[in-house]
Design an enzyme around this catalytic site. Structure first.
Site, mmCIF file in Angstrom:
data_model
loop_
_atom_site.group_PDB
_atom_site.id
_atom_site.type_symbol
_atom_site.label_atom_id
_atom_site.label_comp_id
_atom_site.label_asym_id
_atom_site.label_seq_id
_atom_site.Cartn_x
_atom_site.Cartn_y
_atom_site.Cartn_z
ATOM 1 N N GLY A 81 30.758 31.076 -34.497
ATOM 2 C CA GLY A 81 31.809 32.081 -34.548
ATOM 3 C C GLY A 81 33.167 31.440 -34.327
ATOM 4 O O GLY A 81 33.276 30.294 -33.879
ATOM 5 N N GLY A 108 26.670 30.919 -34.269
ATOM 6 C CA GLY A 108 26.566 31.983 -35.263
ATOM 7 C C GLY A 108 25.984 31.527 -36.579
ATOM 8 O O GLY A 108 25.406 32.332 -37.323
#
Length: 365
Positions: A65, A117
């Site tokens: 992320g 992520g």
């Protein structure tokens, strides 16, 4: 759609390409929404037999992320922008759930860095999923490095690695390559990076259906099996040592066990752990122990509450500051010493942040 996600359909395969190379394809909220939009549109389209996700970068599939965004949003009031942080994790975990249960074959080409992520958009477990690694794959769940915990469903997929390999990866944040990833159950197939284009050509020119695509992929990978043999991996060679040290129920017991072993592998793990947040390592250990006993959706719901508490308590903001904002690599962890971490501090992370009826991921109840 997003300029950072390229989407096309070829030979009944939906292709998604992450297109943010300057940021190692780290995920923005816009990218999460674009991936979700495509997957939902293709899920019920009879003309789509499978989905393939890759990146346009030789360096990274996806580095995780956008932690600079996390830092900026996490410092603001809800009116100023931290609501976007709430949206990010809710929508990211919803996407992870969609991928995990996707009804069509889902192929992730994890060439280069794949962390955080990036693991979340690659680690689907529905039938027909195929996680491809190359000699350039550098895989990790390094969230403990920045005062967080391994999320995006890591409670589920790390706790189901062989023995205590997942606990080792979670507490140290160490990076592994292709053979280790296959050994750990975090990848399925090795293809050299120089042959990835050939694989795509094979998929574009073969008769592809949801029932035969696994065979097409596996047949293509047969010549390369010996190049990433999981039985010859570092994790395989250290499996007994990993299980012996990381089987313990508490972090102090794990550390004490590691301190009794002078092997370089063990000492490297111990040195890495000494740099991490003592509190978040204890939280992470408890997270994996709980995740081993619950289903994927429950893991995500648990992690969503944990993430709310993480930013409220501030350890994550300090870790990101030290790693990527000021870059002094000198985080001031609270508490600074493992012996000062209490059970109550750890338990605070597992308190439900919402009643079940209003949890942002309640739709899976």
């Amino acid at each position: 759609m997003s300029e950072h996600l390229l989407a096309r359909i070829q030979n009944h395969i939906g292709h998604l390409t992450l297109n943010r190379p300057h940021a190692l394809n780290s995920l923005s909220l816009e990218m999460l929404r674009a991936i979700t939009h495509c997957l939902l549109a293709w899920r019920d389209d009879p003309g789509i037999a499978a989905v393939l996700i890759d990146s346009n970068s030789e360096k990274a599939f996806c580095a995780g992320g956008d932690i600079r965004f996390f830092f900026q949003a996490g410092q603001q009031t809800p009116q100023q922008g931290s609501a976007l942080l709430e949206d990010f994790f809710t929508e990211e975990y919803a996407l992870n759930h969609l991928i995990h249960h996707y009804p069509k074959p889902y192929i992730a080409v994890m060439d280069g860095i794949v962390m955080g992520g990036g693991m979340g958009i690659a680690q689907g477990f529905a039938p027909g999923r195929m996680r491809i690694v190359t000699e350039r794959t550098r895989m990790a769940m390094p969230e403990v490095n920045i005062g967080l915990f391994p999320d995006v469903g890591a409670s589920y997929f790390l706790s189901r690695c062989p023995g205590h390999v997942g606990t080792y990866l979670a507490l140290t944040g160490q990076t592994i390559g292709a053979a280790d990833a296959i050994y750990a159950g975090l990848a399925d197939l090795f293809i050299p990076s120089s042959h990835i284009d050939g694989l795509k050509t094979r998929l574009a020119t073969s008769t592809v259906s949801d029932s035969n695509i696994d065979q097409v992929l596996c047949d293509y990978g047969v010549p390369f099996l010996s190049q990433a043999n999981p039985d010859d991996s570092a994790l395989a060679s250290q499996r007994e040592r990993i299980d012996r040290h990381f089987m313990h129920a508490t972090l102090p017991a794990i550390v004490a066990s590691l301190q009794q072993d002078a092997d370089p592998f063990t000492q490297a793990a111990l040195a890495a752990m000494h740099k991490r947040s003592p509190l978040m390592q204890c939280v992470t250990l408890q997270q994996l122990r709980r995740g081993a006993a619950i289903e994927f959706a429950d893991c995500l719901r648990m992690e969503r509450s944990m993430m709310r508490h993480s930013f409220a308590l501030g350890e994550a903001l300090e870790g990101i500051r030290a790693a990527v904002i000021d870059k002094d690599l000198a985080p001031r962890w609270t508490p600074a010493r493992l012996e000062d971490v209490t059970d109550a501090m750890v338990e605070d992370f597992f308190r439900p942040a919402w009643p079940a009826c209003s949890h942002p991921l309640r739709c899976w109840l």
